[in-house]
Design an enzyme around this catalytic site. Structure first.
Site, PDB file in Angstrom:
ATOM      1  N   ARG A 176       0.841  -1.193   0.000  1.00  0.00           N
ATOM      2  CA  ARG A 176       0.000   0.000   0.000  1.00  0.00           C
ATOM      3  C   ARG A 176       0.884   1.253   0.000  1.00  0.00           C
ATOM      4  NH1 ARG A 176      -2.305  -3.804   3.322  1.00  0.00           N
ATOM      5  NH2 ARG A 176      -4.434  -4.446   2.781  1.00  0.00           N
ATOM      6  N   LYS A 212      -1.538  -2.292  10.903  1.00  0.00           N
ATOM      7  CA  LYS A 212      -2.823  -2.337  11.614  1.00  0.00           C
ATOM      8  C   LYS A 212      -3.348  -3.782  11.657  1.00  0.00           C
ATOM      9  CE  LYS A 212      -3.887   2.317  10.035  1.00  0.00           C
ATOM     10  NZ  LYS A 212      -2.769   2.391   9.106  1.00  0.00           N
ATOM     11  N   HIS A 235      -2.683   2.903  -5.770  1.00  0.00           N
ATOM     12  CA  HIS A 235      -3.358   1.690  -5.288  1.00  0.00           C
ATOM     13  C   HIS A 235      -3.528   0.675  -6.417  1.00  0.00           C
ATOM     14  CE1 HIS A 235      -5.821  -0.486  -2.338  1.00  0.00           C
ATOM     15  NE2 HIS A 235      -6.561  -0.853  -3.375  1.00  0.00           N
ATOM     16  N   ARG A 248      -1.469  -2.694  -6.936  1.00  0.00           N
ATOM     17  CA  ARG A 248      -1.826  -3.943  -6.267  1.00  0.00           C
ATOM     18  C   ARG A 248      -2.732  -4.789  -7.171  1.00  0.00           C
ATOM     19  NH1 ARG A 248      -1.172  -4.256  -0.932  1.00  0.00           N
ATOM     20  NH2 ARG A 248      -3.266  -5.035  -0.401  1.00  0.00           N
ATOM     21  N   HIS A 304      -4.072  -9.269   2.552  1.00  0.00           N
ATOM     22  CA  HIS A 304      -5.519  -9.179   2.659  1.00  0.00           C
ATOM     23  C   HIS A 304      -6.000  -9.998   3.850  1.00  0.00           C
ATOM     24  CE1 HIS A 304      -6.334  -7.993  -1.804  1.00  0.00           C
ATOM     25  NE2 HIS A 304      -6.023  -6.965  -1.050  1.00  0.00           N
ATOM     26  N   TYR A 317      -7.907 -21.824  10.157  1.00  0.00           N
ATOM     27  CA  TYR A 317      -7.012 -22.929   9.862  1.00  0.00           C
ATOM     28  C   TYR A 317      -5.856 -22.528   8.955  1.00  0.00           C
ATOM     29  CZ  TYR A 317     -10.587 -25.858  11.948  1.00  0.00           C
ATOM     30  OH  TYR A 317     -11.467 -26.403  12.824  1.00  0.00           O
TER      31      TYR A 317
END
Length: 402
Positions: free
Chosen positions: A240, A267, A329, A332, A355, A365
């Site tokens: 980002r 974050k 952006h 990406r 993501h 899992y």
């Protein structure tokens, strides 16, 4: 009348005593040697004493000025002693109700019910923007002009949307202020000072055949070399925009070929590892001398103790002719589309994009980092870009001029 020399020479005695100055002002000397300026007067038939201040903290001249103010209050029928008590109480309230103190209460009352992303953004805006400019001011003294200056500065440095969010945060802080402080909401009052840009599409991802043209335009960009390298790294790492431009050198291990973005900056609950291709490492090596000892890979031009503005890359994209068509952006999406088409595993691609897994059962899992696969994938991606550029007679990224 007293002189400063006499006041300084006054010695302690067995009992307290007074050294008179003028118009009721005197120096009070205790048996311990402590000295203070005092003023005796009568108001409505009652005797009162105003303690002006300790000597020598308050000098003779300052004590006489205080006497003049006290006599002016008396002339209006007001008590100098009670006025001083009120002033001290007001100062205590002001110290307990600075903008920072009230903002911390506001944040503490909301953080547990908000997302991690909200907490990270709010904390960053408070500590990076609000507190340095206004944190120490009593909330009553923060006015619309103060907030307008702050908001306009943020808009200039990081863009209108960042300024908008900081103003909204401040409006929330002011809404939480106890009513008895009677401060209003100056952050709400300046809501119209900036026009928020209408939402616009982030632009389509570049197709493989469009990548060389974009990088050729970036090579021709007349701006700073570090900005050109930032554009190349954005394509090579597809992190980002803010993760790139605010990167500190301490996150980079060029010997291992890894960039470990801290959990706080991501974050997230853990750091994010970005394997670095040979081409990306070459860009970072070129950036070292350009940073001039700054802790940041891309230091701010005006203050190397701060990182590059997040709006710098957007402006560069506009200047090279891609404004509205392709944004930072979009790198990406470009990488994700190409890598999926090449057959790399969706899990490795999604992990590299950092993501969050939307399927909570799957997420429970899926703890794999796919790191070795991602190393191969990132090098393959850089080699693909070089190959495309070579086929279009564009200098490969790894050989681009500094």
């Amino acid at each position: 009348m007293l002189t400063d020399t006499k006041a300084r020479a006054a010695k302690a005695r067995e009992k307290p005593y007074k050294l008179g100055d003028r118009e009721g002002l005197y120096l009070y000397v205790t048996p311990t040697g402590a000295k203070s300026w005092r003023f005796d007067y009568r108001l409505a038939g009652a005797r009162e004493t105003l303690t002006v201040g300790r000597y020598p903290d308050v000098g003779l001249g300052a004590a006489r000025d205080a006497l003049s103010r006290a006599r002016a209050l008396l002339a209006r029928g007001e008590s100098p002693a009670r006025a001083k008590q009120h002033q001290k109480a007001t100062a205590r309230v002001a110290r307990a109700n600075t903008l920072q103190a009230l903002a911390e209460k506001w944040y503490a009352g909301r953080k547990d019910a908000r997302s991690e992303s909200w907490r990270g953004n709010a904390r960053r805006w408070l500590e990076q923007d609000v507190y340095p400019a206004l944190g120490s001011k009593p909330i009553r003294e923060v006015n619309g002009d103060d907030i307008e200056r702050l908001v306009r500065r943020i808009a200039e440095e990081r863009g209108v949307r960042s300024a908008h969010y900081v103003r909204l945060l401040l409006a929330g802080v002011f809404r939480s202020v106890p009513r008895h402080l009677n401060v209003g909401n100056p952050a709400r009052d300046v809501a119209g000072i900036l026009e928020l840009p209408k939402g616009k599409a982030r632009g389509h991802p570049l197709s493989a055949k469009e990548i060389p043209g974009f990088l050729e335009a970036a090579d021709r960009y007349p701006g700073r070399t570090s900005t050109k390298l930032a554009i190349k790294l954005l394509m090579l790492t597809f992190v980002r925009k803010r993760e790139l431009v605010e990167a500190p050198w301490e996150e980079l291990d060029l010997e291992r070929g890894e960039w470990v973005i801290s959990a706080a900056r991501m974050k997230m609950d853990k750091p994010h590892i970005v394997p670095l291709s040979r081409q990306a490492l070459d860009c970072f090596e070129k950036l070292k001398p350009l940073a001039m000892g700054s802790p940041y890979v891309f230091p701010n031009l005006g203050d190397p103790r701060r990182p590059m503005s997040a709006s710098t890359l957007n402006k560069a994209f506009d200047e090279i002719g891609y404004g509205g068509k392709f944004t930072p952006h979009g790198a990406r999406s470009t990488a994700s589309t190409a890598l999926n088409a090449q057959g790399w595993s969706a899990d490795a691609i999604e992990r590299q994009l950092a993501h969050t897994e939307r399927d909570l059962v799957r997420a429970a899992y899926n703890h794999a980092d796919y790191l070795e696969e991602r190393r191969r994938m990132m090098q393959s991606w850089a080699d693909l870009i070089d190959g495309l550029c070579a086929g279009a007679n564009v200098s490969p990224i790894k050989k681009a001029a500094a």
